[in-house]
Write an enzyme that holds these catalytic residues in place. Structure first.
Site, PDB file in Angstrom:
ATOM      1  N   GLU A  46       0.902  -1.193   0.130  1.00  0.00           N
ATOM      2  CA  GLU A  46      -0.136   0.056   0.159  1.00  0.00           C
ATOM      3  C   GLU A  46       0.933   1.115   0.051  1.00  0.00           C
ATOM      4  OE1 GLU A  46      -2.180  -2.815   2.747  1.00  0.00           O
ATOM      5  OE2 GLU A  46      -0.226  -2.533   2.075  1.00  0.00           O
ATOM      6  N   CYS A  74      -2.574  -3.773   7.240  1.00  0.00           N
ATOM      7  CA  CYS A  74      -2.231  -4.100   8.521  1.00  0.00           C
ATOM      8  C   CYS A  74      -2.368  -2.825   9.375  1.00  0.00           C
ATOM      9  CB  CYS A  74      -0.687  -4.262   8.683  1.00  0.00           C
ATOM     10  SG  CYS A  74       0.399  -2.982   8.177  1.00  0.00           S
ATOM     11  N   ALA A 153       8.520 -36.279 -10.271  1.00  0.00           N
ATOM     12  CA  ALA A 153       8.323 -36.825 -11.593  1.00  0.00           C
ATOM     13  C   ALA A 153       8.239 -38.116 -11.672  1.00  0.00           C
ATOM     14  CB  ALA A 153       9.633 -36.114 -12.394  1.00  0.00           C
ATOM     15  N   TRP A 169      16.984 -38.592 -16.352  1.00  0.00           N
ATOM     16  CA  TRP A 169      15.662 -37.744 -16.074  1.00  0.00           C
ATOM     17  C   TRP A 169      14.513 -38.364 -16.361  1.00  0.00           C
ATOM     18  CZ3 TRP A 169      17.111 -34.168 -13.033  1.00  0.00           C
ATOM     19  CH2 TRP A 169      18.428 -33.552 -13.151  1.00  0.00           C
ATOM     20  N   ASP A 199      21.296 -40.039  -4.820  1.00  0.00           N
ATOM     21  CA  ASP A 199      21.254 -38.997  -5.759  1.00  0.00           C
ATOM     22  C   ASP A 199      22.143 -37.774  -5.978  1.00  0.00           C
ATOM     23  OD1 ASP A 199      18.785 -40.618  -6.635  1.00  0.00           O
ATOM     24  OD2 ASP A 199      17.310 -38.943  -6.209  1.00  0.00           O
ATOM     25  N   GLY A 270      11.969 -39.412  -2.071  1.00  0.00           N
ATOM     26  CA  GLY A 270      11.700 -40.489  -2.649  1.00  0.00           C
ATOM     27  C   GLY A 270      10.179 -41.029  -2.094  1.00  0.00           C
ATOM     28  N   THR A 275       5.155 -40.709   0.749  1.00  0.00           N
ATOM     29  CA  THR A 275       4.000 -41.702   1.251  1.00  0.00           C
ATOM     30  C   THR A 275       3.534 -41.396   2.646  1.00  0.00           C
ATOM     31  OG1 THR A 275       4.257 -43.276  -0.309  1.00  0.00           O
ATOM     32  CG2 THR A 275       2.622 -43.754   1.368  1.00  0.00           C
TER      33      THR A 275
END
Length: 333
Positions: A46, A74, A153, A169, A199, A270, A275
């Site tokens: 602002e 604020c 990935a 990859w 890795d 991993g 999980t």
């Protein structure tokens, strides 16, 4: 408000532990000034917008104008003066707010002050987008924990690695560039000890993504403190940004990071830790890069049987040959 949101997004990855915020001042359909919060401890959006409008049009032009701001202004003195005072002093007529302040100690107080001063206040305009912009801050200020984005990935059948002869990859170059965009927004990147050993990752921001901000903390969560001392996280130029949490649970690790002021974590682990994090309800958001590949090495993203989480608010885009799926985590089942 869309223009204010665009201003606010300029601060992604730069303002922690403060939230990114954008503001735009408008009068008679003309944008007088713009601003965004650039760093913690610096002027708020602002104030930047008021300064921009004053320089371009003079302070009198601001009187009777409307300010669009992505977060409730604020109302308390911190490292900077309260924005409510600045808005009232500037003579604004109307304040349009995207999201209310998620801090329970401050929520709604700024709006009340502005209304009592005679300003017209409109709230929850583009509220969903405004709340997404501050989701890291909101999680941290209400729970003490960082917002966790779990990224991976994988192939279409859920494998997270390829056979050695097929290369390193799973994902495309476009997807790996996109990872840099998300890493830049996060205060820390967390991996498990097994991922670190196998890795030997760098976990750095590179090129344009590293400009204007420190490298994120690189956190190794391991049950075994005997880690390879010659790996990159201990020997590269950013080794001072590496933290080891050994003998602690994931929740304890995130709690420590929260106390350090970390509001967002990218989990690049991993399948087992991924999980576990889902099962413990510690993942807030998931980003998956799906490669057009069937088959791979033995490693799976979800190595256990059964559904451990559901995604909502899905966003699906194509990146090179890959598909990126992004969503918020619903309740585990």
């Amino acid at each position: 408000m869309q223009e204010a949101l665009a201003e606010g997004r300029k601060g992604l990855g730069l303002t922690s532990p403060n939230p990114p915020v954008g503001a735009v001042i408008v009068k008679d359909g003309i944008v007088l000034g713009r601003g965004w919060h650039e760093r913690a401890g610096g002027p708020h959006a602002e104030v930047f917008a008021l300064g921009d409008a004053s320089r371009r049009h003079g302070p009198e032009a601001i009187r009777g104008a409307t300010i669009y701001v992505t977060l409730e202004p604020c109302s308390t003195q911190g490292r900077t003066p309260p924005c409510t005072d600045a808005l009232i002093s500037a003579g604004l007529k109307r304040v349009v707010v995207g999201a209310s302040d998620p801090n329970p100690a401050h929520q709604g107080k700024g709006l009340e002050i502005l209304r009592k001063a005679g300003l017209e206040v409109t709230t929850d305009v583009a509220g969903k987008e405004a709340r997404e912009l501050i989701r890291f801050f909101a999680r941290h200020i209400t729970t003490g924990l960082p917002w966790v984005i779990a990224k991976s990935a994988l192939t279409l059948d859920g494998r997270t690695k390829l056979p050695k002869e097929k290369g390193q990859w799973v994902s495309s170059k476009e997807s790996r560039d996109d990872v840099q965009f998300w890493r830049r927004q996060c205060d820390a990147i967390l991996i498990g000890g097994e991922t670190f050993r196998v890795d030997n990752p760098s976990l750095t921001l590179r090129g344009k993504w590293a400009e204007g901000r420190p490298q994120p903390w690189r956190v190794i969560l391991s049950s075994d403190p005997d880690l390879p001392e010659t790996h990159k996280l201990f020997t590269d130029f950013h080794s001072n940004r590496t933290i080891v949490h050994d003998g602690t649970t994931l929740r304890e690790s995130l709690t420590r990071l929260g106390k350090l002021g970390v509001t967002s974590v990218m989990l690049e682990s991993g399948g087992r830790l991924f999980t576990h994090a889902l099962n413990e309800g510690l993942v807030n958001e998931v980003i998956l890069y799906l490669a057009p590949i069937l088959g791979g090495a033995e490693q799976r993203l979800i190595p256990t049987e059964g559904i451990v989480g559901t995604l909502t608010d899905l966003e699906v885009v194509t990146l090179g040959s890959d598909i990126r799926v992004r969503g918020l985590v619903g309740s585990a089942s």
